[in-house]
Design an enzyme around this catalytic site. Structure first.
Site, PDB file in Angstrom:
ATOM      1  N   TYR A  91       0.879  -1.186   0.000  1.00 31.60           N
ATOM      2  CA  TYR A  91       0.000   0.000   0.000  1.00 31.60           C
ATOM      3  C   TYR A  91       0.910   1.226   0.000  1.00 31.60           C
ATOM      4  O   TYR A  91       2.036   1.192  -0.507  1.00 31.60           O
ATOM      5  CB  TYR A  91      -0.911  -0.150   1.238  1.00 31.60           C
ATOM      6  CG  TYR A  91      -1.876   0.960   1.498  1.00 31.60           C
ATOM      7  CD1 TYR A  91      -2.886   1.258   0.575  1.00 31.60           C
ATOM      8  CD2 TYR A  91      -1.811   1.709   2.676  1.00 31.60           C
ATOM      9  CE1 TYR A  91      -3.774   2.286   0.831  1.00 31.60           C
ATOM     10  CE2 TYR A  91      -2.709   2.730   2.926  1.00 31.60           C
ATOM     11  CZ  TYR A  91      -3.684   3.018   2.006  1.00 31.60           C
ATOM     12  OH  TYR A  91      -4.564   4.041   2.254  1.00 31.60           O
ATOM     13  N   LYS A 164      -5.814  -0.893  -2.222  1.00 35.85           N
ATOM     14  CA  LYS A 164      -6.870  -0.620  -1.231  1.00 35.85           C
ATOM     15  C   LYS A 164      -7.619  -1.913  -0.905  1.00 35.85           C
ATOM     16  O   LYS A 164      -7.971  -2.169   0.245  1.00 35.85           O
ATOM     17  CB  LYS A 164      -7.855   0.428  -1.764  1.00 35.85           C
ATOM     18  CG  LYS A 164      -7.268   1.824  -1.917  1.00 35.85           C
ATOM     19  CD  LYS A 164      -7.404   2.671  -0.656  1.00 35.85           C
ATOM     20  CE  LYS A 164      -6.586   3.949  -0.763  1.00 35.85           C
ATOM     21  NZ  LYS A 164      -6.599   4.762   0.452  1.00 35.85           N
ATOM     22  N   ASP A 236      -9.465   8.262  -5.349  1.00 29.74           N
ATOM     23  CA  ASP A 236      -8.524   9.095  -6.100  1.00 29.74           C
ATOM     24  C   ASP A 236      -9.073   9.649  -7.419  1.00 29.74           C
ATOM     25  O   ASP A 236      -8.374   9.685  -8.437  1.00 29.74           O
ATOM     26  CB  ASP A 236      -7.193   8.337  -6.307  1.00 29.74           C
ATOM     27  CG  ASP A 236      -6.411   8.190  -4.993  1.00 29.74           C
ATOM     28  OD1 ASP A 236      -6.864   8.743  -3.968  1.00 29.74           O
ATOM     29  OD2 ASP A 236      -5.362   7.526  -4.985  1.00 29.74           O
ATOM     30  N   ASP A 259     -11.458   9.328  -0.121  1.00 26.84           N
ATOM     31  CA  ASP A 259     -10.662  10.546   0.076  1.00 26.84           C
ATOM     32  C   ASP A 259     -11.454  11.613   0.818  1.00 26.84           C
ATOM     33  O   ASP A 259     -10.894  12.374   1.604  1.00 26.84           O
ATOM     34  CB  ASP A 259     -10.161  11.060  -1.282  1.00 26.84           C
ATOM     35  CG  ASP A 259      -9.303  10.006  -1.946  1.00 26.84           C
ATOM     36  OD1 ASP A 259      -8.192   9.771  -1.467  1.00 26.84           O
ATOM     37  OD2 ASP A 259      -9.783   9.351  -2.897  1.00 26.84           O
ATOM     38  N   ALA A 292      -7.317  22.897   0.471  1.00 30.22           N
ATOM     39  CA  ALA A 292      -8.761  22.687   0.606  1.00 30.22           C
ATOM     40  C   ALA A 292      -9.312  22.017  -0.643  1.00 30.22           C
ATOM     41  O   ALA A 292     -10.139  22.569  -1.371  1.00 30.22           O
ATOM     42  CB  ALA A 292      -9.444  24.025   0.865  1.00 30.22           C
ATOM     43  N   GLY A 293      -8.825  20.800  -0.904  1.00 28.17           N
ATOM     44  CA  GLY A 293      -9.298  20.025  -2.051  1.00 28.17           C
ATOM     45  C   GLY A 293     -10.218  18.918  -1.575  1.00 28.17           C
ATOM     46  O   GLY A 293     -10.936  19.070  -0.579  1.00 28.17           O
ATOM     47  N   ASN A 448      -4.191   7.821   8.206  1.00 31.37           N
ATOM     48  CA  ASN A 448      -4.395   7.371   6.834  1.00 31.37           C
ATOM     49  C   ASN A 448      -5.761   6.702   6.803  1.00 31.37           C
ATOM     50  O   ASN A 448      -6.111   5.951   7.727  1.00 31.37           O
ATOM     51  CB  ASN A 448      -3.307   6.355   6.442  1.00 31.37           C
ATOM     52  CG  ASN A 448      -3.360   6.045   4.953  1.00 31.37           C
ATOM     53  OD1 ASN A 448      -4.339   5.514   4.451  1.00 31.37           O
ATOM     54  ND2 ASN A 448      -2.297   6.408   4.261  1.00 31.37           N
TER      55      ASN A 448
HETATM   56  N1  LIG Z   1      -3.661  10.394   4.783  1.00 29.74           N
HETATM   57  C1  LIG Z   1      -4.762  10.168   4.132  1.00 29.74           C
HETATM   58  O1  LIG Z   1      -5.548   9.313   4.496  1.00 29.74           O
HETATM   59  C2  LIG Z   1      -5.081  10.964   2.908  1.00 29.74           C
HETATM   60  C3  LIG Z   1      -6.326  10.839   2.321  1.00 29.74           C
HETATM   61  C4  LIG Z   1      -6.632  11.567   1.178  1.00 29.74           C
HETATM   62  C5  LIG Z   1      -5.683  12.406   0.648  1.00 29.74           C
HETATM   63  N2  LIG Z   1      -4.475  12.502   1.235  1.00 29.74           N
HETATM   64  C6  LIG Z   1      -3.428  13.354   0.670  1.00 29.74           C
HETATM   65  O2  LIG Z   1      -3.854  14.686   0.606  1.00 29.74           O
HETATM   66  C7  LIG Z   1      -3.284  15.303  -0.527  1.00 29.74           C
HETATM   67  C8  LIG Z   1      -4.381  15.984  -1.321  1.00 29.74           C
HETATM   68  O3  LIG Z   1      -5.267  15.026  -1.839  1.00 29.74           O
HETATM   69  P1  LIG Z   1      -6.653  15.458  -2.459  1.00 29.74           P
HETATM   70  O4  LIG Z   1      -7.295  14.238  -2.952  1.00 29.74           O
HETATM   71  O5  LIG Z   1      -7.391  16.337  -1.523  1.00 29.74           O
HETATM   72  O6  LIG Z   1      -6.151  16.326  -3.704  1.00 29.74           O
HETATM   73  P2  LIG Z   1      -6.829  17.627  -4.323  1.00 29.74           P
HETATM   74  O7  LIG Z   1      -6.110  17.920  -5.565  1.00 29.74           O
HETATM   75  O8  LIG Z   1      -8.303  17.470  -4.378  1.00 29.74           O
HETATM   76  O9  LIG Z   1      -6.510  18.763  -3.235  1.00 29.74           O
HETATM   77  C9  LIG Z   1      -5.266  19.371  -3.067  1.00 29.74           C
HETATM   78  C10 LIG Z   1      -5.528  20.834  -2.734  1.00 29.74           C
HETATM   79  O10 LIG Z   1      -4.302  21.438  -2.398  1.00 29.74           O
HETATM   80  C11 LIG Z   1      -4.282  22.701  -3.011  1.00 29.74           C
HETATM   81  N3  LIG Z   1      -2.940  23.218  -3.162  1.00 29.74           N
HETATM   82  C12 LIG Z   1      -2.037  22.966  -4.146  1.00 29.74           C
HETATM   83  N4  LIG Z   1      -0.933  23.719  -3.981  1.00 29.74           N
HETATM   84  C13 LIG Z   1      -1.142  24.459  -2.876  1.00 29.74           C
HETATM   85  C14 LIG Z   1      -0.362  25.441  -2.190  1.00 29.74           C
HETATM   86  N5  LIG Z   1       0.831  25.794  -2.634  1.00 29.74           N
HETATM   87  N6  LIG Z   1      -0.889  25.977  -1.085  1.00 29.74           N
HETATM   88  C15 LIG Z   1      -2.105  25.631  -0.627  1.00 29.74           C
HETATM   89  N7  LIG Z   1      -2.881  24.716  -1.237  1.00 29.74           N
HETATM   90  C16 LIG Z   1      -2.405  24.140  -2.346  1.00 29.74           C
HETATM   91  C17 LIG Z   1      -4.981  22.472  -4.352  1.00 29.74           C
HETATM   92  O11 LIG Z   1      -5.415  23.679  -4.939  1.00 29.74           O
HETATM   93  C18 LIG Z   1      -6.131  21.572  -3.925  1.00 29.74           C
HETATM   94  O12 LIG Z   1      -7.262  22.302  -3.531  1.00 29.74           O
HETATM   95  C19 LIG Z   1      -2.566  14.215  -1.294  1.00 29.74           C
HETATM   96  O13 LIG Z   1      -1.188  14.268  -1.059  1.00 29.74           O
HETATM   97  C20 LIG Z   1      -3.126  12.949  -0.753  1.00 29.74           C
HETATM   98  O14 LIG Z   1      -2.198  11.891  -0.750  1.00 29.74           O
HETATM   99  C21 LIG Z   1      -4.154  11.810   2.349  1.00 29.74           C
HETATM  100  O1  LIG Z   2      -3.883   6.093  -0.310  1.00 24.71           O
HETATM  101  C1  LIG Z   2      -3.541   6.617   0.759  1.00 24.71           C
HETATM  102  O2  LIG Z   2      -2.477   6.334   1.340  1.00 24.71           O
HETATM  103  C2  LIG Z   2      -4.445   7.574   1.461  1.00 24.71           C
HETATM  104  C3  LIG Z   2      -5.303   8.389   0.603  1.00 24.71           C
HETATM  105  O3  LIG Z   2      -6.378   7.706   0.061  1.00 24.71           O
HETATM  106  C4  LIG Z   2      -4.569   9.206  -0.408  1.00 24.71           C
HETATM  107  O4  LIG Z   2      -5.129   9.420  -1.496  1.00 24.71           O
HETATM  108  O5  LIG Z   2      -3.476   9.678  -0.109  1.00 24.71           O
HETATM  109 MN   LIG Z   3      -6.851   8.209  -1.923  1.00 27.63          MN
END
Ligand SMILES: NC(=O)c1ccc[n+]([C@@H]2O[C@H](COP(=O)([O-])OP(=O)(O)OC[C@H]3O[C@@H](n4cnc5c(N)ncnc54)[C@H](O)[C@@H]3O)[C@@H](O)[C@H]2O)c1
Ligand SMILES: O=C(O)C[C@H](O)C(=O)O
Ligand SMILES: [Mn+2]
Length: 541
Positions: A91, A164, A236, A259, A292-293, A448
C-alpha cells in the site's frame, strides 16, 4: 470444472505445495507438485525468507505481487503475520512507486476490470469478464486523476484500487474472491505518459463533462444490475469530479468516497484522540485546513458536523474553520472557489490585514489555529517558523501533515516534535518512526484512511445497508477516536497498525449496529457482531 493446470494457475484455487494427498488425487494434481505436502505455516516461512532477501522496497513489492498472483490465500496468511511490515510495501507509500513505473513493470492485470471512455458499450462485458462468475461484493474504482498527491496516472492508477482491496482483506477479512478492482480510463493529462511509447492506457487527453458523467452513470447502473449486493468505493478521483459523484449517488446506493469520507473520519478520530490526551474540548478548537481540495473539504465537513453534534449552531460552528489553498485564506470573494470550499469561507472584514493573508504563515499569525491539517501536496510547507508561530499560542498544537506519499509530506514528525519541545500531538499520512525527544518516546499515529475504510465499509456490507450515511460515519469516528491511552507519555493519537485487524472489527461492529438501529438493513439483520463475524474470511486452506 477447471483442469489441473488451470487450478494451479488460478490464484483463488491454487494452494501450491499445500494441496493435500487427497486433493491431489481428486483434482488430478498427482505428479504435478513435489511429493512433500507443506502446511501453510511452512509455505509462509519459505516465502518470507525469499521476501527478506530482496533489498529494495520495490523489489519486495514485486515479489509479494507475484505471490498474490499465484496463491491468494497464502498471500493473505503471510500479510496477516507481517501486517506492519507489509502495509507500506503493498500500500502507501510503495504503491506510488509501482504506479509511477506501471508501464515498465506490468506483470498481470490482477483480475481488474479496465473500462474505457472510448468503449462505453463494453462496460457490462468487461465487468462480467473480470468477475468471471465470482459473487462480487466490493468494488474499488479509480479514474486516477488524483492518485494520492502525485497527480494524474491514467490507467496506471489501477494499482491503488488493487492496494486498497488488499488492505480491506488484510484488515477486515473480506473474501478476496468477492472483490473487484476497476480502472476507469478516461484518458490522461499526464504528458509523461502520453509521450511514453510503452503507456498502456488511452493515449488522449482526459475527457470531462457530459461524456464522462454518462460513462460513470452507465458504470454505476451496470454495477447495480450485475452485483446488486455490492458496495462501491471511489478512490482518487480528481477534485472537480469526486464530490459531484459522491453527492449524486450517496443517498441512492451503498457507496463511499475514501478521500472525502475516509480521510474525514480518520482525522476526526485523530483529533478526538488528541483531545483525550490534552484533556481539551472539541468545541474550543480552531481548525486550519491547508490544501482545501477533496480531502481537505471532507475533513472540514466532518469536523463541522461534530461541532454541531456537540451542540453548536451552524453559524457558531462555521466560525471555527479556516481554509487555506493556493490563493491563501479563502474568503467569500476569492476567485475560483469550488462548491465544497464555499461552505467554509471567511469574510474580509473579520481581519485588519485581509489582503496580506495570502500565505500560510500570515494566516497562522492572524488566526492562531489549534488544529492544523495538511492536504496540500506541498512538501515542507509546515516550516519551522509556521509551527513555532502556531505553538506560541496553544499548549498542545494538533498537527497532521497527511499529504502522501512520503515525498509530499508537509513536515516530518521528528521536526514537529522538536520544534514544539514535545508539545505537538502529531499524526502523519504515511507510517512514521517513533521520535525520541527529551527522554520520551513519541509514537506517531498514522492518519491514513486505511485505518477506517475497511471497518466502515465491511460493517455496512455485513449489515446489508441500503446506504452509508452521516450517522454511521460519526459513530465510526468515535469508535476509532476512543482507542488511545491518554495517560502514557508520548502515546499516539490513533491506534497502531499492529492492531488494525482488532480495531477494524470494532469499527465494523459499530457501523453494523448503526445500520440496524436506523432500520437501514436490506436483509433485516439484527445482530451486528454475528453479521460481521459471519462475513469474515480467514486465510486458511
Ligand atoms: N492520509 C490520508 O488518508 C489521505 C487521504 C486523502 C488524501 N491525502 C493526501 O492529501 C493530498 C491531497 O489530496 P486530495 O485528494 O485532496 O487532492 P486535491 O487535488 O483534491 O486537493 C489538493 C488541494 O491542495 C491545493 N494546493 C495545491 N498547492 C497548494 C499550495 N501551494 N498551497 C495551498 N494549497 C495548495 C490544491 O489547490 C487543492 O485544492 C494528497 O497528497 C493525498 O495523498 C491523504
Ligand atoms: O492512499 C492513501 O495512502 C491515502 C489516501 O487515500 C490518499 O489518497 O493519499
Ligand atoms: Mn486516496
Amino acid at each position: 470444472m477447471a483442469t489441473p493446470q488451470e487450478i494451479l494457475r488460478n490464484p483463488f484455487l491454487n494452494k501450491g505445495t499445500g494441496f493435500s494427498k487427497e486433493e491431489r488425487e481428486e483434482l488430478g494434481l498427482v505428479g504435478l507438485l513435489p511429493s512433500h505436502v507443506q502446511t501453510i505455516e511452512e509455505q509462509a516461512e519459505r516465502i518470507y525468507e525469499q521476501y527478506s532477501s530482496k533489498t529494495s522496497r520495490l523489489e519486495k513489492r514485486i515479489y509479494l505481487m507475484s505471490l498474490f498472483n499465484t496463491n491468494r490465500t497464502l498471500f493473505f496468511y503471510l500479510m496477516g503475520q507481517h501486517l506492519r511490515e507489509f502495509m507500506p510495501i503493498v500500500y502507501d507509500p510503495v504503491v506510488a512507486e509501482s504506479i509511477e513505473g506501471y508501464n515498465h513493470l506490468f506483470m498481470r492485470p490482477q483480475e481488474a476490470a479496465f473500462i474505457s471512455i472510448d468503449k462505453p458499450e463494453s462496460i457490462e462485458k468487461t465487468l462480467k469478464n473480470a468477475a468471471d462468475g465470482r459473487d462480487i461484493r466490493l468494488i474499488v474504482v479509480t479514474d486516477a486523476e488524483g492518485i494520492l498527491g502525485i497527480g494524474d496516472w491514467g490507467v496506471d492508477g489501477v494499482d491503488i484500487a488493487i492496494g486498497k482491496l488488499m488492505v480491506y482483506t488484510a484488515a477486515a477479512g473480506i473474501n478476496p474472491a468477492q472483490v473487484l478492482p476497476v480502472s476507469i480510463d478516461a484518458g490522461t493529462n499526464n504528458k509523461e505518459l502520453l509521450n511514453d511509447p510503452l503507456y498502456l492506457g488511452n493515449k488522449h487527453e482526459r475527457v470531462y463533462g457530459e461524456k464522462y458523467y454518462e460513462l460513470i452513470d452507465k458504470f454505476v447502473a451496470t454495477v447495480q444490475k450485475l452485483f446488486p449486493e455490492s458496495m462501491l468505493h471511489f478512490e482518487d478521483f480528481g477534485r472537480s469530479n469526486a464530490d459531484v459523484i459522491l453527492n449524486k449517488y450517496k443517498d441512492k446506493i451503498l457507496t463511499f468516497n475514501d478521500d472525502i469520507q475516509g480521510t474525514g473520519i480518520v482525522c476526526l478520530a485523530g483529533v478526538l484522540g488528541a483531545l483525550n490526551i490534552s484533556k481539551q474540548k472539541f468545541t474550543d478548537q480552531k481548525f486550519l485546513t491547508f490544501g482545501a481540495g477533496t480531502a481537505g473539504i471532507g475533513i472540514a465537513r466532518l469536523m463541522f458536523d461534530e461541532m454541531k453534534r456537540q451542540g453548536l449552531s451552524e453559524e457558531e460552528a462555521k466560525k471555527h474553520f479556516y481554509l487555506v489553498d493556493k490563493q491563501g485564506l479563502l474568503f467569500d470573494d476569492t476567485e475560483g472557489l469550488t462548491e465544497g470550499q464555499k461552505a467554509f469561507v471567511r469574510s474580509r472584514d473579520e481581519f485588519e490585514n485581509a489582503d496580506e493573508l495570502t500565505n500560510l504563515e500570515a494566516v497562522v499569525k492572524a488566526v492562531h489555529p489549534t488544529v492544523m491539517i495538511g492536504t496540500s501536496t506541498q512538501p515542507g510547507a509546515f516550516t519551522e517558523s509556521v509551527i513555532k508561530e502556531m505553538a506560541a499560542h496553544t499548549e498542545r498544537p494538533i498537527i497532521f501533515p497527511i499529504s502522501n506519499p512520503t515525498k509530499l509530506i508537509e513536515a516530518h514528525a521528528d521536526d514537529l516534535i522538536k520544534w514544539t519541545e514535545g508539545r505537538a500531538l502529531v499524526a502523519t499520512g504515511i507510517p512514521s518512526d517513533d521520535v525520541e525527544y527529551n527522554g520520551v518516546t513519541y509514537k506517531i499515529g498514522q492518519a491514513n484512511n486505511a485505518l477506517i475504510y475497511p471497518g466502515v465499509c465491511f460493517g455496512a456490507m455485513a449489515a446489508s445497508s441500503k446506504v452509508l450515511n452521516e450517522e454511521m460515519i460519526s459513530q465510526a469516528s468515535h469508535a476509532l477516536g476512543g482507542i488511545v491511552d491518554p495517560d502514557e507519555p508520548g502515546a499516539p493519537v490513533l491506534p497502531p497498525i499492529d492492531k488494525l485487524q482488532k480495531f477494524t472489527t470494532t469499527v465494523a461492529e459499530t457501523v453494523a449496529q448503526s445500520v440496524i438501529d436506523q432500520g437501514l438493513s436490506k436483509e433485516n439483520v439484527t445482530d451486528a457482531k454475528k453479521a460481521v463475524a459471519n462475513m469474515k474470511w480467514e486465510p486458511r486452506y
